[in-house]
Design an enzyme around this catalytic site. Sequence first.
Site, PDB file in Angstrom:
ATOM      1  CB  VAL A 137      -0.954   0.004   1.215  1.00 35.93           C
ATOM      2  CG1 VAL A 137      -1.713   1.327   1.298  1.00 35.93           C
ATOM      3  CG2 VAL A 137      -1.936  -1.158   1.116  1.00 35.93           C
ATOM      4  CD  GLU A 174      -5.602  -0.741   0.699  1.00 34.70           C
ATOM      5  OE1 GLU A 174      -5.636  -1.656   1.529  1.00 34.70           O
ATOM      6  OE2 GLU A 174      -5.830  -0.910  -0.523  1.00 34.70           O
ATOM      7  NE  ARG A 220      -9.262  -4.208  -8.396  1.00 34.66           N
ATOM      8  CZ  ARG A 220      -9.783  -4.179  -9.621  1.00 34.66           C
ATOM      9  NH1 ARG A 220     -10.468  -5.206 -10.085  1.00 34.66           N
ATOM     10  NH2 ARG A 220      -9.608  -3.119 -10.392  1.00 34.66           N
ATOM     11  CG  ASN A 249     -11.495  -5.475   1.644  1.00 37.20           C
ATOM     12  OD1 ASN A 249     -11.709  -5.017   0.519  1.00 37.20           O
ATOM     13  ND2 ASN A 249     -10.288  -5.560   2.153  1.00 37.20           N
ATOM     14  CG  LEU A 298     -21.075 -12.862  -9.197  1.00 38.49           C
ATOM     15  CD1 LEU A 298     -22.277 -12.592 -10.128  1.00 38.49           C
ATOM     16  CD2 LEU A 298     -21.569 -13.593  -7.948  1.00 38.49           C
ATOM     17  CB  ALA A 345     -17.475 -20.730  -8.603  1.00 38.98           C
ATOM     18  CB  CYS A 396      -6.961  -7.369   1.839  1.00 30.94           C
ATOM     19  SG  CYS A 396      -5.564  -6.301   1.587  1.00 30.94           S
TER      20      CYS A 396
HETATM   21  C1  UDX Z   1      -8.841  -6.840  -2.185  1.00 28.46           C
HETATM   22  C2  UDX Z   1      -9.910  -5.821  -2.559  1.00 28.46           C
HETATM   23  O1  UDX Z   1     -10.390  -6.106  -3.877  1.00 28.46           O
HETATM   24  C3  UDX Z   1      -9.308  -4.416  -2.540  1.00 28.46           C
HETATM   25  O2  UDX Z   1     -10.319  -3.467  -2.818  1.00 28.46           O
HETATM   26  C4  UDX Z   1      -8.727  -4.168  -1.142  1.00 28.46           C
HETATM   27  O3  UDX Z   1      -8.136  -2.888  -1.067  1.00 28.46           O
HETATM   28  C5  UDX Z   1      -7.687  -5.215  -0.811  1.00 28.46           C
HETATM   29  O4  UDX Z   1      -8.260  -6.528  -0.900  1.00 28.46           O
HETATM   30  P1  UDX Z   1      -6.821  -8.075  -3.323  1.00 28.46           P
HETATM   31  O5  UDX Z   1      -6.814  -8.849  -2.048  1.00 28.46           O
HETATM   32  O6  UDX Z   1      -5.549  -7.535  -3.863  1.00 28.46           O
HETATM   33  O7  UDX Z   1      -7.843  -6.808  -3.167  1.00 28.46           O
HETATM   34  O8  UDX Z   1      -7.382  -9.044  -4.451  1.00 28.46           O
HETATM   35  P2  UDX Z   1      -8.787  -9.268  -5.162  1.00 28.46           P
HETATM   36  O9  UDX Z   1      -8.589  -9.046  -6.603  1.00 28.46           O
HETATM   37  O10 UDX Z   1      -9.868  -8.564  -4.479  1.00 28.46           O
HETATM   38  O11 UDX Z   1      -8.996 -10.872  -4.947  1.00 28.46           O
HETATM   39  C6  UDX Z   1      -9.048 -11.342  -3.623  1.00 28.46           C
HETATM   40  C7  UDX Z   1      -9.167 -12.857  -3.671  1.00 28.46           C
HETATM   41  O12 UDX Z   1     -10.456 -13.232  -4.178  1.00 28.46           O
HETATM   42  C8  UDX Z   1      -8.135 -13.551  -4.564  1.00 28.46           C
HETATM   43  O13 UDX Z   1      -7.670 -14.729  -3.903  1.00 28.46           O
HETATM   44  C9  UDX Z   1      -8.943 -13.936  -5.799  1.00 28.46           C
HETATM   45  O14 UDX Z   1      -8.446 -15.115  -6.417  1.00 28.46           O
HETATM   46  C10 UDX Z   1     -10.311 -14.200  -5.185  1.00 28.46           C
HETATM   47  N1  UDX Z   1     -11.431 -14.039  -6.104  1.00 28.46           N
HETATM   48  C11 UDX Z   1     -11.640 -12.827  -6.667  1.00 28.46           C
HETATM   49  C12 UDX Z   1     -12.282 -15.128  -6.355  1.00 28.46           C
HETATM   50  O15 UDX Z   1     -12.073 -16.213  -5.846  1.00 28.46           O
HETATM   51  N2  UDX Z   1     -13.350 -14.947  -7.174  1.00 28.46           N
HETATM   52  C13 UDX Z   1     -13.612 -13.738  -7.760  1.00 28.46           C
HETATM   53  O16 UDX Z   1     -14.577 -13.642  -8.500  1.00 28.46           O
HETATM   54  C14 UDX Z   1     -12.727 -12.647  -7.508  1.00 28.46           C
END
Ligand code: UDX
Length: 438
Positions: A12, A153, A156, A210, A252, A254, A262
Amino acid sequence: MSNICVIGTGYVGLVTGTCFADLGNNVRCLDIDPERINKLNQNIMPIYEPGLEQLVSQNVKAGRLTFTMDYQEALKDAVIAFIAVGTPSGMEGEADLKYVRSVAESIADIVDQPIIIVNKSTVPVGTGDWVADVVTKRRAGKPLDFCVVSNPEFLREGSAINDFMMPDRVVLGSVDRSAAERVSQLYATLRCPILITDLRTAEMIKYASNAFLATKISFINEMSNICEELGADVTQVARGMGLDKRIGSEFLDAGLGWGGSCFPKDVKALAHMAVLHGTHPQLLQAVMDINRNQRRRVVLRLRKELGSLNDKVIGVLGLSFKPNTDDIRESPALDVIHLLQNEGAQVKAYDPQSMELVANSEKQLKLCENPYLVAEGADALILATMWNEFKQLDFEKIKASMKQPVIVDGRNLWDPDALSKMGFTYYGVGRGVKVNGE
Ligand code: UDX
């Protein structure tokens, strides 16, 4: 142009400081890790984030961005100081604020000019008031003209620069609206909605956002498990749902569920805050349980297909918690690997970016230089992270080298029919009737 100090150069802080510099501010980034600061001063990035190395280099060359370990130097003339240090989970899931405290006290010890202290780190609701109290007490007898602002923040990993420069919104919270408005000036040229609230509301917006995104993912994962039994295809269900503007198609997908630094930490921390204050976060608890179970379902699937997993050779493609990052924190891939190893399986894996990080922590894991070596001699191959380079592999070559042509597509990346026609036993996540019979 403002003189800004950013304390903490992790995922961050480094992105935030660099982007503020790119917007024309004079930014000094501070960290207490000498190796990290030395590397940054040689333009070696401590994290993999697309586009970051070039942006850092450009702004250092322009003289707008510097890296230091010296608090005096970092805070000299600063009008705004961002706290962007880690808030790791404690035993009960609570956010550990020891680093935030240390920074707040250092600011109080050093600064004499009026300053706005901004919490950029994700901190429990109420931390803004707590930081103000820490600074006031630390300055006892030497009043300081300061104010605390919460500025959560929403970056991603893998798209952090883009998320910073084109945010959906900026959230600012403070007891003093003028302080929040002063910080909002830093974001003015980004032309996005700026929401100014009180401190606690701003802190809660971060956790609620989140937690909702994690809930949305656990929801579609629960739907995938039901689809599997009812013979529906969750990828099409998600598409049909997402066309409803009220639902939206993002988050969405799966699969093996969510990981990273986070979602797991923030959902746990929010549930902990809820319990501490006498409420019962049943939904958040279920969201975490569903997420944990997605990893286990892969092992159940393989045990059903291969029998005992003892001494079986299992290949895993992808180790980072999601594509376009090297971050392996709470990675679903590593959770699956540990479950397999607990049953005596021999696991080998490949990841485009995370191999160095994993090599240090996963001594039992055999690391391969490419996806084909992972598949060689394997009884099953699992796709754990949706890296682009896994999208169009040479499956004839893979099938010829595997001991058994069993594929578990943990992110529904590949085409079930195409792989089945090639003779693979293909399992996706929630893909309806188990392709290949049953
Ligand atoms: C997240 C939030 O999106 C962001 O706004 C916040 O500031 C920090 O946490 P990040 O953890 O970097 O960001 O990744 P993100 O893209 O949100 O994905 C999080 C997790 O969810 C990943 O393991 C990803 O594989 C998973 N995911 C994401 C799914 O399993 N399915 C989805 O449809 C989307």
